[in-house]
Design a protein around this motif. Structure first.
Motif, PDB file in Angstrom:
ATOM      1  N   VAL A  75     -13.186  48.141 114.399  1.00  0.00           N
ATOM      2  CA  VAL A  75     -14.399  47.948 114.918  1.00  0.00           C
ATOM      3  C   VAL A  75     -14.703  49.185 115.836  1.00  0.00           C
ATOM      4  O   VAL A  75     -14.160  49.679 116.596  1.00  0.00           O
ATOM      5  N   GLU A  76     -15.845  49.860 115.378  1.00  0.00           N
ATOM      6  CA  GLU A  76     -16.449  51.227 115.816  1.00  0.00           C
ATOM      7  C   GLU A  76     -18.060  50.997 116.297  1.00  0.00           C
ATOM      8  O   GLU A  76     -18.850  51.570 115.478  1.00  0.00           O
ATOM      9  N   PRO A  77     -18.248  50.191 117.421  1.00  0.00           N
ATOM     10  CA  PRO A  77     -19.746  49.785 117.799  1.00  0.00           C
ATOM     11  C   PRO A  77     -20.445  50.995 117.954  1.00  0.00           C
ATOM     12  O   PRO A  77     -21.815  50.804 117.607  1.00  0.00           O
ATOM     13  N   THR A  78     -20.091  52.035 118.418  1.00  0.00           N
ATOM     14  CA  THR A  78     -20.883  53.440 118.832  1.00  0.00           C
ATOM     15  C   THR A  78     -21.157  54.310 117.576  1.00  0.00           C
ATOM     16  O   THR A  78     -21.735  54.975 117.570  1.00  0.00           O
ATOM     17  N   THR A  79     -20.208  53.853 116.307  1.00  0.00           N
ATOM     18  CA  THR A  79     -20.374  54.900 115.356  1.00  0.00           C
ATOM     19  C   THR A  79     -20.735  54.279 114.016  1.00  0.00           C
ATOM     20  O   THR A  79     -20.911  54.980 112.872  1.00  0.00           O
ATOM     21  N   VAL A  80     -20.777  53.229 113.860  1.00  0.00           N
ATOM     22  CA  VAL A  80     -20.875  52.297 112.631  1.00  0.00           C
ATOM     23  C   VAL A  80     -21.836  51.268 112.843  1.00  0.00           C
ATOM     24  O   VAL A  80     -21.466  50.479 113.925  1.00  0.00           O
ATOM     25  N   SER A  81     -22.819  51.025 112.216  1.00  0.00           N
ATOM     26  CA  SER A  81     -24.040  50.225 112.317  1.00  0.00           C
ATOM     27  C   SER A  81     -23.712  48.812 112.029  1.00  0.00           C
ATOM     28  O   SER A  81     -22.741  48.601 111.144  1.00  0.00           O
ATOM     29  N   PRO A  82     -24.177  47.836 112.590  1.00  0.00           N
ATOM     30  CA  PRO A  82     -23.839  46.342 112.327  1.00  0.00           C
ATOM     31  C   PRO A  82     -24.319  45.900 110.748  1.00  0.00           C
ATOM     32  O   PRO A  82     -23.602  45.135 109.981  1.00  0.00           O
ATOM     33  N   GLU A  83     -25.509  46.883 110.199  1.00  0.00           N
ATOM     34  CA  GLU A  83     -25.805  46.605 108.790  1.00  0.00           C
ATOM     35  C   GLU A  83     -24.567  46.992 108.115  1.00  0.00           C
ATOM     36  O   GLU A  83     -24.336  46.342 106.931  1.00  0.00           O
ATOM     37  N   ALA A  84     -23.978  47.952 108.214  1.00  0.00           N
ATOM     38  CA  ALA A  84     -22.726  48.611 107.544  1.00  0.00           C
ATOM     39  C   ALA A  84     -21.773  47.518 107.318  1.00  0.00           C
ATOM     40  O   ALA A  84     -21.118  47.296 106.322  1.00  0.00           O
ATOM     41  N   TYR A  85     -21.454  46.899 108.483  1.00  0.00           N
ATOM     42  CA  TYR A  85     -20.348  45.865 108.426  1.00  0.00           C
ATOM     43  C   TYR A  85     -20.998  44.545 107.929  1.00  0.00           C
ATOM     44  O   TYR A  85     -20.265  43.813 107.015  1.00  0.00           O
ATOM     45  N   ARG A  86     -22.246  44.245 107.965  1.00  0.00           N
ATOM     46  CA  ARG A  86     -22.506  43.137 107.139  1.00  0.00           C
ATOM     47  C   ARG A  86     -22.548  43.470 105.680  1.00  0.00           C
ATOM     48  O   ARG A  86     -22.203  42.612 104.830  1.00  0.00           O
ATOM     49  N   THR A  87     -23.023  44.471 105.194  1.00  0.00           N
ATOM     50  CA  THR A  87     -23.018  45.169 103.594  1.00  0.00           C
ATOM     51  C   THR A  87     -21.535  44.590 103.320  1.00  0.00           C
ATOM     52  O   THR A  87     -20.973  44.046 102.437  1.00  0.00           O
ATOM     53  N   PHE A  88     -20.593  45.533 104.087  1.00  0.00           N
ATOM     54  CA  PHE A  88     -19.302  45.673 103.647  1.00  0.00           C
ATOM     55  C   PHE A  88     -18.528  44.143 103.570  1.00  0.00           C
ATOM     56  O   PHE A  88     -17.866  43.861 102.613  1.00  0.00           O
ATOM     57  N   ILE A  89     -18.830  43.137 104.477  1.00  0.00           N
ATOM     58  CA  ILE A  89     -18.152  42.089 104.381  1.00  0.00           C
ATOM     59  C   ILE A  89     -18.821  41.134 103.527  1.00  0.00           C
ATOM     60  O   ILE A  89     -18.044  40.173 102.986  1.00  0.00           O
ATOM     61  N   ARG A  90     -20.195  41.015 103.456  1.00  0.00           N
ATOM     62  CA  ARG A  90     -20.713  40.181 102.269  1.00  0.00           C
ATOM     63  C   ARG A  90     -20.081  40.758 100.847  1.00  0.00           C
ATOM     64  O   ARG A  90     -19.913  39.685 100.199  1.00  0.00           O
ATOM     65  N   LYS A  91     -20.083  41.932 100.594  1.00  0.00           N
ATOM     66  CA  LYS A  91     -19.434  42.438  99.411  1.00  0.00           C
ATOM     67  C   LYS A  91     -17.980  42.058  99.269  1.00  0.00           C
ATOM     68  O   LYS A  91     -17.559  41.587  98.075  1.00  0.00           O
ATOM     69  N   ALA A  92     -17.394  42.327 100.128  1.00  0.00           N
ATOM     70  CA  ALA A  92     -15.769  41.834 100.216  1.00  0.00           C
ATOM     71  C   ALA A  92     -15.706  40.234 100.057  1.00  0.00           C
ATOM     72  O   ALA A  92     -14.895  39.875  99.307  1.00  0.00           O
ATOM     73  N   GLY A  93     -16.606  39.527 100.580  1.00  0.00           N
ATOM     74  CA  GLY A  93     -16.484  38.136 100.232  1.00  0.00           C
ATOM     75  C   GLY A  93     -16.796  37.684  98.984  1.00  0.00           C
ATOM     76  O   GLY A  93     -16.099  36.803  98.266  1.00  0.00           O
ATOM     77  N   GLN A  94     -17.788  38.431  98.318  1.00  0.00           N
ATOM     78  CA  GLN A  94     -17.936  38.063  97.042  1.00  0.00           C
ATOM     79  C   GLN A  94     -16.880  38.255  95.942  1.00  0.00           C
ATOM     80  O   GLN A  94     -16.526  37.866  94.788  1.00  0.00           O
ATOM     81  N   ALA A  95     -15.900  39.413  96.546  1.00  0.00           N
ATOM     82  CA  ALA A  95     -14.523  39.582  95.786  1.00  0.00           C
ATOM     83  C   ALA A  95     -13.334  38.756  96.167  1.00  0.00           C
ATOM     84  O   ALA A  95     -12.316  39.136  96.016  1.00  0.00           O
ATOM     85  N   ASN A  96     -13.844  37.772  96.948  1.00  0.00           N
ATOM     86  CA  ASN A  96     -12.902  36.783  97.553  1.00  0.00           C
ATOM     87  C   ASN A  96     -11.714  37.592  98.525  1.00  0.00           C
ATOM     88  O   ASN A  96     -10.682  37.286  98.569  1.00  0.00           O
ATOM     89  N   ILE A  97     -12.517  38.444  99.309  1.00  0.00           N
ATOM     90  CA  ILE A  97     -11.574  39.262 100.319  1.00  0.00           C
ATOM     91  C   ILE A  97     -12.025  39.064 101.771  1.00  0.00           C
ATOM     92  O   ILE A  97     -13.230  39.055 101.922  1.00  0.00           O
ATOM     93  N   GLN A  98     -11.281  38.491 102.617  1.00  0.00           N
ATOM     94  CA  GLN A  98     -11.561  38.198 103.872  1.00  0.00           C
ATOM     95  C   GLN A  98     -11.522  39.422 104.648  1.00  0.00           C
ATOM     96  O   GLN A  98     -10.745  40.275 104.449  1.00  0.00           O
ATOM     97  N   VAL A  99     -12.240  39.703 105.887  1.00  0.00           N
ATOM     98  CA  VAL A  99     -12.198  40.828 106.695  1.00  0.00           C
ATOM     99  C   VAL A  99     -12.204  40.419 108.256  1.00  0.00           C
ATOM    100  O   VAL A  99     -12.588  39.478 108.687  1.00  0.00           O
ATOM    101  N   GLU A 100     -11.184  40.787 108.881  1.00  0.00           N
ATOM    102  CA  GLU A 100     -10.816  40.731 110.185  1.00  0.00           C
ATOM    103  C   GLU A 100     -11.275  42.025 110.985  1.00  0.00           C
ATOM    104  O   GLU A 100     -10.998  43.100 110.714  1.00  0.00           O
ATOM    105  N   ALA A 101     -11.676  41.748 112.189  1.00  0.00           N
ATOM    106  CA  ALA A 101     -12.085  42.828 113.028  1.00  0.00           C
ATOM    107  C   ALA A 101     -10.655  43.337 113.793  1.00  0.00           C
ATOM    108  O   ALA A 101     -10.063  42.761 114.363  1.00  0.00           O
ATOM    109  N   LEU A 102     -10.681  44.561 113.688  1.00  0.00           N
ATOM    110  CA  LEU A 102      -9.268  45.507 114.075  1.00  0.00           C
ATOM    111  C   LEU A 102      -9.696  46.119 115.267  1.00  0.00           C
ATOM    112  O   LEU A 102     -10.654  46.798 115.431  1.00  0.00           O
TER     113      LEU A 102
END
Length: 311
Positions: A75-102
């Motif tokens: 999790v890098e709130p100051t350098t990575v946008s929420p939209e980037a996280y949303r896109t990544f997690i959505r596409k990961a989910g479509q591939a049956n991959i869970q994502v946890e915040a590190l």
């Protein structure tokens, strides 16, 4: 129907019925076994989350090719946008991959730095509230490693006491109004450290309170003296009666100054895959064993690319 024929049918009918039941049971057990194996975790860490802004598709493709079904994403709130996280997690989910915040830092073990834990929890909760269901983190994963602090040598018991308080706080605050999983990275030797004022091992304390632990069992062979199985088997065995599917065993493919025995950097991805298969076979009878994790994405990817160039 003649009595003799009736007796034959009754005799052999029962036999065939029994055989049918045995065959059905065998098929059921085989399916159950295959499902159990398929359910094992294959995780990796992504520390440079900035990459997801431009490389999401490439990263998800890598995950699919290598059977990854869980990603610890920094999790890098100051350098990575929420939209980037949303896109990544959505596409990961479509591939049956869970994502946890590190997140994490050795200083997070000290109660005076609890605000950093609060900030991670608050950010993840706020992010999840603003995201669609298929764009949310499934958990929080911390890498704290307090034994890297100078204070560990000077006053270990005090550091351990504060560390456990902060982990308990992390779990309680996260679970207050969410169903987020909470996990942590731990060294394989943590069962040699006791809870202050108790005979309980820190490893058992963690298993009881966290949804999962990821043991950093950084060795380059599964079997033998000082191999991965040997250094984790006690923690896994202790966890069997405490929590099913609670222990993930982590290995390393990053270059290390500690020697070649702590990483698959020199051995390459094929040998790592072979040793992980042995590890899974060796630990498959343990209810607590949940799978494996490879540290970390970039090193793993570079190792595969180097191997392909040389072949």
């Amino acid at each position: 129907m003649r009595p003799e024929l009736m007796r034959v049918l009754r005799k052999y009918g029962s036999l065939w019925a029994g055989m049918a039941i045995l065959v059905a049971a065998s098929i059921f057990m085989l399916v159950l076994s295959n499902n159990s194996r398929a359910a094992l975790t294959t995780a990796t860490w992504i520390w440079d989350a900035k990459q997801i802004e431009t490389q999401t598709d490439e990263m998800i493709a890598f995950a699919e090719e290598n059977g990854i079904n869980l990603i610890y994403l920094h999790v890098e709130p100051t350098t990575v946008s929420p939209e980037a996280y949303r896109t990544f997690i959505r596409k990961a989910g479509q591939a049956n991959i869970q994502v946890e915040a590190l997140g994490g830092d050795p200083n997070w073990a000290l109660t005076k730095n609890r605000q950093s834990i609060d900030e991670l929890i608050s950010w993840v909760k706020a992010y999840n509230r603003s995201a669609r269901a298929d764009e949310r983190f499934s958990g929080i994963h911390v890498d704290i490693e307090p034994y890297l602090l100078p204070a560990w040598k000077e006053s270990q018991q005090d550091v351990v006491r504060q560390w456990l308080k902060n982990v308990a706080y992390l779990v309680a605050e996260t679970k207050k109004d969410t169903d987020l999983a909470v996990g942590a990275d731990l060294p394989f030797w943590i069962d040699s450290v006791s809870v202050p004022g108790s005979s309980e091992k820190v490893s058992n304390w963690m298993v009881q309170r966290l949804d999962s632990i990821t043991l950093m069992a950084y060795r380059n062979r599964a079997q033998g003296d000082n191999g991965i199985v040997e250094i984790v088997k006690k923690i896994v065995a202790d966890a069997n009666s405490r929590k099913k599917g609670s222990v993930i065993v982590g290995v390393n493919i990053m270059e290390s100054a500690e020697g070649s025995h702590v990483s698959f950097y020199d051995d390459g991805p094929a040998e790592m895959k072979s040793q992980l298969a042995i590890l899974q076979q060796e630990l498959s009878g343990n209810p607590a064993f949940a799978g494996s994790a490879i540290h970390e994405y970039e090193s793993w990817k570079r190792s595969i690319e180097a191997n392909e160039r040389s072949s």
